[in-house]
Structure formats: structure tokens, C-alpha cells
Design an enzyme around this catalytic site. Structure first.
Site, PDB file in Angstrom:
ATOM      1  N   HIS A 144       8.809 102.356  38.229  1.00 24.41           N
ATOM      2  CA  HIS A 144       9.889 102.751  39.147  1.00 24.41           C
ATOM      3  C   HIS A 144      11.271 102.483  38.570  1.00 24.41           C
ATOM      4  O   HIS A 144      12.233 102.300  39.303  1.00 24.41           O
ATOM      5  CB  HIS A 144       9.707 102.042  40.502  1.00 24.41           C
ATOM      6  N   ALA A 163       6.145  94.023  44.160  1.00 29.08           N
ATOM      7  CA  ALA A 163       7.261  93.209  44.636  1.00 29.08           C
ATOM      8  C   ALA A 163       6.839  91.783  45.009  1.00 29.08           C
ATOM      9  O   ALA A 163       7.635  90.854  44.905  1.00 29.08           O
ATOM     10  CB  ALA A 163       7.903  93.896  45.840  1.00 29.08           C
TER      11      ALA A 163
HETATM   12  P1  NAD Z   1       5.129  95.819  48.823  1.00 27.31           P
HETATM   13  O1  NAD Z   1       6.362  95.205  49.416  1.00 27.31           O
HETATM   14  O2  NAD Z   1       4.580  97.044  49.431  1.00 27.31           O
HETATM   15  O3  NAD Z   1       3.960  94.722  48.849  1.00 27.31           O
HETATM   16  C1  NAD Z   1       4.141  93.415  48.404  1.00 27.31           C
HETATM   17  C2  NAD Z   1       2.854  92.650  48.705  1.00 27.31           C
HETATM   18  O4  NAD Z   1       2.977  91.376  48.083  1.00 27.31           O
HETATM   19  C3  NAD Z   1       2.609  92.416  50.195  1.00 27.31           C
HETATM   20  O5  NAD Z   1       1.279  92.795  50.514  1.00 27.31           O
HETATM   21  C4  NAD Z   1       2.813  90.895  50.367  1.00 27.31           C
HETATM   22  O6  NAD Z   1       1.929  90.343  51.297  1.00 27.31           O
HETATM   23  C5  NAD Z   1       2.496  90.388  48.985  1.00 27.31           C
HETATM   24  N1  NAD Z   1       3.192  89.152  48.620  1.00 27.31           N
HETATM   25  C6  NAD Z   1       4.459  88.774  48.956  1.00 27.31           C
HETATM   26  N2  NAD Z   1       4.755  87.588  48.379  1.00 27.31           N
HETATM   27  C7  NAD Z   1       3.641  87.212  47.680  1.00 27.31           C
HETATM   28  C8  NAD Z   1       3.331  86.087  46.874  1.00 27.31           C
HETATM   29  N3  NAD Z   1       4.203  85.105  46.669  1.00 27.31           N
HETATM   30  N4  NAD Z   1       2.104  86.023  46.285  1.00 27.31           N
HETATM   31  C9  NAD Z   1       1.192  87.013  46.493  1.00 27.31           C
HETATM   32  N5  NAD Z   1       1.431  88.107  47.258  1.00 27.31           N
HETATM   33  C10 NAD Z   1       2.652  88.201  47.829  1.00 27.31           C
HETATM   34  O7  NAD Z   1       5.421  95.983  47.274  1.00 27.31           O
HETATM   35  P2  NAD Z   1       4.812  96.987  46.190  1.00 27.31           P
HETATM   36  O8  NAD Z   1       3.336  97.125  46.372  1.00 27.31           O
HETATM   37  O9  NAD Z   1       5.380  96.569  44.902  1.00 27.31           O
HETATM   38  O10 NAD Z   1       5.412  98.440  46.528  1.00 27.31           O
HETATM   39  C11 NAD Z   1       6.657  98.688  47.047  1.00 27.31           C
HETATM   40  C12 NAD Z   1       7.803  99.078  46.163  1.00 27.31           C
HETATM   41  O11 NAD Z   1       8.592  97.944  46.116  1.00 27.31           O
HETATM   42  C13 NAD Z   1       7.650  99.404  44.744  1.00 27.31           C
HETATM   43  O12 NAD Z   1       7.912 100.743  44.600  1.00 27.31           O
HETATM   44  C14 NAD Z   1       8.801  98.601  44.021  1.00 27.31           C
HETATM   45  O13 NAD Z   1       9.556  99.508  43.251  1.00 27.31           O
HETATM   46  C15 NAD Z   1       9.604  98.095  45.125  1.00 27.31           C
HETATM   47  N6  NAD Z   1      10.255  96.779  45.126  1.00 27.31           N
HETATM   48  C16 NAD Z   1      10.450  96.065  43.983  1.00 27.31           C
HETATM   49  C17 NAD Z   1      11.040  94.802  44.055  1.00 27.31           C
HETATM   50  C18 NAD Z   1      11.283  94.061  42.773  1.00 27.31           C
HETATM   51  O14 NAD Z   1      11.536  94.671  41.745  1.00 27.31           O
HETATM   52  N7  NAD Z   1      11.198  92.728  42.803  1.00 27.31           N
HETATM   53  C19 NAD Z   1      11.386  94.263  45.287  1.00 27.31           C
HETATM   54  C20 NAD Z   1      11.181  95.040  46.457  1.00 27.31           C
HETATM   55  C21 NAD Z   1      10.597  96.293  46.350  1.00 27.31           C
END
Ligand code: NAD
Length: 255
Positions: A118, A23
């Protein structure tokens, strides 16, 4: 040597990169992540977001549709980090993207081999008869007042084609992701807290297969000690700079 330069050298030295994204790569496109400081889980309780609760609780379904419409179904655009990964594919260095994201932004940036662990938000499906529709058709119904839409053929509950907690992951996508990770020579992790399993087993499988691990994430992850380099920064700033440097490094070595 600074970490961006080290990342560029790692990318330039690889021939078969698997990018593993979460994400965090999409926050700079305006989509909140789950566990970062502004993450969705700081506002709502993840324990509510199970498939069991979705199927049992109409009020929860209405809330999920409202959240979907607010967070995922707007016209988001890829940011410079997505474009940098698409550029790695055009340069012939990238095998595929394995993503936990459901937003489709890698494809929008131009990547052609994207494994979505996912699921995705492009379609919604009937949980009883498995009929599918473009999600816009169903979200238009929701916005027109049908807050808990059901299938017009069998009355089943409708849900976006994403994987909820408690729901099985697409086994074919998972198997292909592991196979490609095991065969890669560099696994580039971008924007993932690396705490959601089994997805986070993908970079571990790459490391077990002998690949180098590189991590670009704003916060520390539990796999930092396995990786070199670890770049603690915004992906949209670091990746374009690293990919530009890869172009230079490879240019210098081409006849
Ligand atoms: P997570 O939210 O657990 O972790 C995101 C990580 O990215 C955090 O550690 C954060 O510090 C870091 N981060 C945030 N912005 C950043 C940037 N600009 N540059 C670098 N790092 C950055 O997300 P995850 O590990 O993907 O797992 C969680 C779940 O989130 C997944 O199952 C996914 O399906 C879902 N998800 C997806 C979306 C999407 O599709 N965009 C959005 C929210 C959640």
C-alpha cells in the site's frame, strides 16, 4: 503445548518464511490500526478516503494532511514484534516481509526485503507530473500554513505515496508478493484483520502453494480455520518469545 511454543516449532521447521503484516503489528509503536477496537475507522468514515474524493475536494485534502501529520509522520520506533521479524531474517529463515503498512518500521528494525503493498510515507508526489519530494518537505509547508500544497512546477495536487481506496496497487510489488508467497513454506500473518483485498490474497496464495499458515492477531480473522497455530495475543509479547524459542530449538539441532 502452548500456542507460542507451537508457533516457535512452526518457525523453526520452516526454511523460507514470508511474513505478512498489517496495521496491528504497529499499534504497540503507538500508530492506531484501522479496524481494531481503537482503530481509525471507529472515528472517521472509510468511505471518505477515496482517491476520487482526494482529487475533488480541497477540504478533504487539508483534513488528510492534518491526519497524516498527527498519525504517520511522527518519529515512530519499531517495537519488539518488528525486531523479532528482523531477527528471523538475520537467522536466515525469512524470505521477505509483505506488508500492508505504510510506516516503514520493518526497514527501521533491520529487514532488507520488504514489499510494501500500500505504498509508503517516505515521499509525496505530484498527481499530475509525478515529481517526488521527501514527505517532510511537503509536511513542513503544510505546518507553515500551506494547508493544501500544490506542485510548484505544474500546479498539480500533491499526495503522499500511499495507495488510497480506488487507486491501483503497485502491480510489480503485488506480483512479486504473490510469487514469493507461492514459493514459501510458512506464511506468518501478524496484526492483520485479513479483510482488505487483494492484499489478503497473499496468505491465501501461500496456503494454495502448500505453505503452512500461522496467525498472530489480537482478534479472530476469517482465515483462522486455515491456520495452525492461531495465536490470539499481542504481537509484541508473543513474537519475541517465539523467536527466542526458535533460537533454542535450532541451537539444540546444530552440531
Ligand atoms: P486492520 O486495522 O484491518 O487490522 C488490524 C488487526 O490487528 C486487527 O484485527 C487488530 O485486532 C489486530 N491488532 C491490533 N493490535 C495488535 C497487536 N498489538 N498484536 C496483534 N494484533 C493486533 O489492519 P490491516 O489488516 O493492516 O488492513 C487495513 C489497512 O490498514 C491496510 O491497508 C494498511 O495500509 C492500513 N494501515 C496501516 C497502518 C500502518 O502503516 N501502521 C496503520 C493503519 C492502517
Amino acid at each position: 503445548m502452548d500456542e507460542t511454543r507451537r508457533l516457535a516449532e512452526a518457525l523453526a521447521g520452516a526454511t523460507r518464511i514470508v511474513a505478512f503484516t498489517g496495521a496491528g503489528i504497529s499499534t504497540e509503536s503507538g500508530i492506531p490500526d484501522f479496524r481494531g477496537p481503537q482503530g481509525i475507522w471507529t472515528k472517521v468514515d472509510p468511505a471518505d478516503f477515496t482517491i476520487q474524493n482526494y482529487l475533488a475536494n480541497p477540504e478533504h485534502r487539508k483534513r488528510v494532511w492534518r491526519m497524516r501529520i498527527e498519525n504517520f509522520l511522527k518519529a515512530y520506533e519499531p517495537n519488539p514484534a518488528h525486531h523479532a521479524i528482523a531477527e528471523l531474517e538475520r537467522m536466515g529463515l525469512l524470505d521477505c516481509v509483505v506488508t500492508q503498512n505504510i510506516d516503514g518500521l520493518h526497514q527501521k528494525a533491520g529487514n532488507t526485503r520488504v514489499l510494501e503493498l500500500h505504498g509508503h510515507t517516505r515521499e509525496a508526489k505530484c498527481m499530475r507530473c509525478d515529481r517526488r519530494w521527501p514527505t517532510e518537505e511537503i509536511s513542513a509547508r503544510v505546518e507553515a500554513g500551506d494547508e493544501d500544497p500544490h506542485c510548484e512546477h505544474c500546479e498539480g495536487i500533491i499526495k503522499v505515496c500511499t495507495v488510497s481506496f480506488g487507486e491501483a496497487m503497485p502491480q510489480d510489488v503485488l506480483a512479486e508478493s504473490f510469487a514469493r508467497a507461492e514459493a514459501c513454506d510458512l506464511c506468518l500473518v501478524v496484526g492483520s484483520s485479513l479483510v482488505v483485498f487483494p492484499a489478503a490474497d497473499v496468505p491465501l496464495a501461500a496456503a494454495r502453494g502448500g505453505a503452512r499458515l500461522a496467525i498472530v492477531n489480537a482478534e479472530p480473522t476469517p482465515m483462522d480455520r486455515l491456520a495452525d497455530p492461531v495465536v490470539a495475543a499481542q504481537a509484541g509479547r508473543v513474537l519475541p518469545a517465539a523467536v527466542a524459542a526458535v533460537r533454542e530449538v535450532l541451537g539444540e539441532h546444530r552440531p
